[in-house]
Design an enzyme around this catalytic site. Structure first.
Site: not given
Ligand code: OAD
Length: 239
Positions: A100, A116, A185, A209, A211, A227
């Site tokens: 967002v 979202h 994630s 990712n 991880e 990334a």
């Molecule tokens: P998350 O915080 O759940 O996951 C972030 C992901 O990014 C993890 O798998 C990390 O390993 C990875 N990560 C971190 N730093 C990185 C980097 N420099 N390069 C590549 N990967 C990296 O975030 P989202 O998956 O986006 O929803 O979460 C999904 C939704 O959960 C969000 O949109 C939000 C949240 O609740 C709502 O608010 C509706």
């Protein structure tokens, strides 16, 4: 492995990308899960649900205004910029993001589905008013049409995604033969299943990712790393 990924990207007919909070991590936007993720220190049920807003709109707005202030000071990073370049070169057909933070659009991507919502968008809790903020909210913004409370136009837990957006997203996924999944994630549905739609119709998934995720066992290529480093590296090898 890297060369195979380059070949897949170079020969894709219709590549789409799905991004999550990890793509903005190198822009200093906090992620949700993981070591210093927002949901470690804040309770989603107190801040990001329709019930939470009914109970305490001031608290919810305080949290969103804090995030707006934070994001206002962040800039797109090389991962966002690589996706812009790939869109301009026709390599990337569309971008689906769970973020967002608006950084893809600020970077210059134009075909972006923000599933979202958008942190700066507003909607009224009782009438059809929609608007935007360009500075962080102060207090609870009132609706200019009916004077009821405005809320952030983002998807909260327990809410459905916007119907038109989701229908466009499914059309994109059905056309895609490659899905590039960056910095998510893969915990939150329905977005976590989007890449599987591409796979089910014979397409390939490339995951970037730092991880492994619940999606990793289903992907064709997992590139482990940041990334903001991997995407420019891929771009360099592509040209
Ligand atoms: P998350 O915080 O759940 O996951 C972030 C992901 O990014 C993890 O798998 C990390 O390993 C990875 N990560 C971190 N730093 C990185 C980097 N420099 N390069 C590549 N990967 C990296 O975030 P989202 O998956 O986006 O929803 O979460 C999904 C939704 O959960 C969000 O949109 C939000 C949240 O609740 C709502 O608010 C509706």
């Amino acid at each position: 492995m890297l060369q195979s990924v380059i070949d897949v990207i170079a020969t894709a007919d219709y590549m789409v990308a799905l991004t999550g909070a990890g793509i903005s991590k190198e822009s200093n936007v906090p992620t949700f899960r993981g070591e210093d993720g927002l949901w470690r220190n804040y309770d989603a049920m107190e801040l990001a649900t329709p019930d939470a807003f009914r109970r305490d709109p001031s608290l919810v707005w305080e949290w969103y205004a804090w995030r707006q202030g934070l994001i206002a000071n962040c800039n797109p990073n090389p991962a966002h910029l690589t996706l812009v370049k790939w869109e301009q070169e026709g390599i990337l057909k569309s971008l689906i993001t769970q973020n967002v933070d608006g950084l893809h659009i600020r970077a210059g991507s134009t075909i972006v589905y923000e599933v979202h919502g958008d942190l700066w968008a507003l909607k009224c809790v009782s009438c059809d008013y929609k608007g935007r903020l360009d500075v962080p909210a102060e207090g609870i913004p009132p609706c200019p049409k009916c004077d009821n409370n405005l809320r952030p136009d983002v998807v909260w837990f327990g809410e459905s995604l916007d119907r038109d957006t989701i229908s466009n997203v499914y059309q994109e996924l059905e056309k895609a033969d490659v899905c590039l999944v960056i910095g998510t994630s893969s915990f939150v549905q329905p977005a976590a299943s989007f890449p599987l739609i591409v796979k089910q119709s014979g397409g390939l998934i490339i995951e970037v990712n730092i991880e492994r995720t619940p999606l990793t066992s289903a992907v064709d290529y997992h590139l482990s790393g940041k990334a903001g480093e991997i995407l420019p590296q891929l771009d360099l090898l592509l040209s």
